[in-house]
Design a protein around this motif. Structure first.
Motif, short mmCIF file in Angstrom:
data_model
loop_
_atom_site.label_atom_id
_atom_site.label_comp_id
_atom_site.label_asym_id
_atom_site.label_seq_id
_atom_site.Cartn_x
_atom_site.Cartn_y
_atom_site.Cartn_z
N TYR A 1 0.83 -1.20 0.00
CA TYR A 1 0.00 0.00 0.00
C TYR A 1 0.87 1.26 0.00
O TYR A 1 0.62 2.21 -0.74
N GLY A 2 1.92 1.24 0.82
CA GLY A 2 2.82 2.39 0.87
C GLY A 2 3.54 2.60 -0.45
O GLY A 2 3.72 3.75 -0.89
N LYS A 3 3.91 1.52 -1.09
CA LYS A 3 4.60 1.66 -2.38
C LYS A 3 3.65 2.17 -3.46
O LYS A 3 4.05 2.92 -4.34
N GLU B 1 -8.65 -11.14 3.07
CA GLU B 1 -9.98 -10.62 2.80
C GLU B 1 -10.08 -9.11 2.98
O GLU B 1 -11.03 -8.49 2.52
N ASN B 2 -9.10 -8.52 3.66
CA ASN B 2 -9.11 -7.07 3.90
C ASN B 2 -7.90 -6.45 3.21
O ASN B 2 -6.85 -6.23 3.84
N ILE B 3 -8.03 -6.20 1.93
CA ILE B 3 -6.92 -5.69 1.14
C ILE B 3 -6.90 -4.17 1.23
O ILE B 3 -7.85 -3.51 0.82
N PRO B 4 -5.82 -3.57 1.75
CA PRO B 4 -5.81 -2.12 1.94
C PRO B 4 -5.48 -1.33 0.68
O PRO B 4 -5.70 -0.13 0.63
N TYR B 5 -4.92 -1.98 -0.33
CA TYR B 5 -4.45 -1.28 -1.52
C TYR B 5 -5.36 -1.56 -2.72
O TYR B 5 -6.10 -2.54 -2.73
N PRO B 6 -5.31 -0.69 -3.74
CA PRO B 6 -6.04 -0.98 -4.98
C PRO B 6 -5.46 -2.23 -5.65
O PRO B 6 -4.26 -2.29 -5.91
N CYS B 7 -6.29 -3.21 -5.88
CA CYS B 7 -5.83 -4.51 -6.34
C CYS B 7 -6.16 -4.68 -7.83
O CYS B 7 -7.32 -4.68 -8.22
N ALA B 8 -5.11 -4.84 -8.65
CA ALA B 8 -5.33 -5.03 -10.09
C ALA B 8 -5.79 -6.44 -10.40
O ALA B 8 -6.63 -6.65 -11.27
N ASP C 1 4.77 -2.29 -20.11
CA ASP C 1 5.54 -1.40 -19.23
C ASP C 1 5.08 -1.47 -17.78
O ASP C 1 5.39 -0.59 -16.98
N ALA C 2 4.35 -2.51 -17.44
CA ALA C 2 3.80 -2.62 -16.09
C ALA C 2 4.91 -2.85 -15.07
O ALA C 2 5.94 -3.46 -15.36
N TYR C 3 4.68 -2.35 -13.87
CA TYR C 3 5.51 -2.67 -12.71
C TYR C 3 4.57 -3.30 -11.70
O TYR C 3 3.64 -2.65 -11.21
N VAL C 4 4.81 -4.58 -11.38
CA VAL C 4 3.83 -5.37 -10.64
C VAL C 4 4.40 -5.83 -9.31
O VAL C 4 5.52 -6.35 -9.24
N LEU C 5 3.64 -5.64 -8.25
CA LEU C 5 3.96 -6.21 -6.94
C LEU C 5 3.09 -7.43 -6.72
O LEU C 5 1.85 -7.35 -6.80
N PHE C 6 3.72 -8.56 -6.44
CA PHE C 6 3.00 -9.79 -6.15
C PHE C 6 3.02 -10.00 -4.64
O PHE C 6 4.05 -10.30 -4.05
N ASP C 7 1.86 -9.82 -4.01
CA ASP C 7 1.72 -9.97 -2.56
C ASP C 7 1.35 -11.42 -2.27
O ASP C 7 0.23 -11.85 -2.51
N ILE C 8 2.33 -12.19 -1.77
CA ILE C 8 2.12 -13.63 -1.61
C ILE C 8 1.75 -13.96 -0.17
O ILE C 8 1.91 -13.13 0.74
N PRO C 9 1.25 -15.17 0.09
CA PRO C 9 0.84 -15.54 1.45
C PRO C 9 1.99 -15.50 2.45
O PRO C 9 3.17 -15.62 2.08
N GLY C 10 1.64 -15.35 3.72
CA GLY C 10 2.65 -15.25 4.75
C GLY C 10 3.17 -16.58 5.27
O GLY C 10 4.18 -16.60 5.97
#
Length: 331
Positions: free
Chosen positions: A20-22, A43-50, A98-107
């Protein structure tokens, strides 16, 4: 060519907060960014999710359908995503070249240390043109305890060997480190993973029965010599920019604003100047490939040794900037 980060780390290390900060930082810098949530339990995603894996499968779906527990259900979801990689690929293509993608994976740590599905997904992402770096977040409070610090080193090392990507280990929540008491050594001892034999007394005082095991683990870490850490205070712009430079250097990413992007006020128009005096790609590359400004000793001074003084200075600067904005608005 699309670039990206595989954001991994144990639960509570701050992965979603970092994403989210990035997103906020890159939006302000007018850099492209898209975030892909690959955690089927988030289930509670704080950032805009593509892209959200919940459109394909959720943890609850897997647990209900196959009678699995949370950990088994999570591994099943990763295997299901691997088997349905075309679903992910088609949506990534829609983001553009030209996308820059963050993959948020499970903990769950086994996803990045033992299980093969995430590794296979990353390999397939590389085959379709992605240049990725792994950003492994570890809560900074672990460095306050010798045994926990060694365990984080082992976890980081195992993740590096498993994912086989350019790898940035990060001590997150560094701004909260002073709340956990004094450190036995300066911060650079922990970020640079210096002579770990100095931890012997602290380790033996906690578990004297396991002296030989402790030193054997320390020896394994030092023999590989791969682990080091950056630091992160996600709410601090300078800290986020420093980490961004480190990641960009690892992936080889250089951001050039498009021609139509508005230039900052006061920018000199050099489009009519001779070629020799215009900014060029070589100068841009040499700047990106050069040393990263900043030092871990500055981080220690900012967040540990003199935090109150720095906080007071920042508040004065924010107040002064606010007064300037008000004066400009009223003029």
């Amino acid at each position: 060519m699309p670039f990206g980060e595989v954001v991994c780390g144990a639960p509570g290390s701050g992965k979603s907060t970092y994403c989210y900060g990035k997103h906020q930082l890159f939006t302000a810098l007018q850099r492209p960014i898209s975030i892909v949530n690959l955690d089927p339990a988030n289930e509670n995603i704080p950032y805009p999710c593509a892209i959200d894996i919940a459109s394909l499968i959720t943890l609850q779906d897997a647990m209900d359908a196959h009678g699995l527990g949370p950990n088994g259900g999570m591994l099943y979801c990763m295997e299901y995503l691997e088997a349905n990689f075309d679903w992910l690929e088609s949506r990534l293509i829609e983001l553009g070249k030209d996308a820059y993608v963050l993959f948020d994976i499970p903990g769950q740590v086994e996803v990045g240390t033992n299980h093969e599905s995430l590794k296979h997904i990353i390999q397939r992402l590389s085959k379709i043109g992605f240049r990725l770096a792994a950003v492994h977040l570890c809560d900074a409070h672990y460095v306050t305890d010798a045994a926990k610090y060694v365990s984080v080193l082992l976890l980081s090392l195992r993740t590096m060997l498993q994912l086989e990507l350019p790898h940035i280990n990060v001590l997150s929540k560094i701004d909260l480190l002073s709340h956990y008491g004094d450190l036995d050594f300066n911060l650079d001892f922990y970020t640079e993973v210096q002579d770990l034999s100095h931890l012997e007394n602290a380790l033996n005082s906690v578990s004297p029965r396991f002296t030989a095991l402790n030193m054997a683990l320390v020896s394994v870490i030092e023999d590989f010599g791969l682990v080091g850490f950056e630091t992160l205070a996600v709410e601090d712009k300078a800290s986020m920019l420093h980490l961004t430079r480190a990641i960009d250097r690892a992936t080889g990413y250089i951001f050039v604003p498009p021609k139509e992007a508005p230039a900052p006020q006061g920018t000199i128009d050099s489009s009519m100047d001779p070629t020799s005096s215009r900014p060029n790609a070589f100068a841009l590359f040499s700047t990106a490939a050069g040393p990263i400004p900043g030092d871990v000793r500055d981080v220690q001074e900012r967040w540990i040794d003199a935090r109150e003084a720095y906080d007071a200075h920042e508040k004065r600067e924010w107040r002064r900037e606010g007064e300037i904005v008000r004066e400009q608005a009223s003029a």
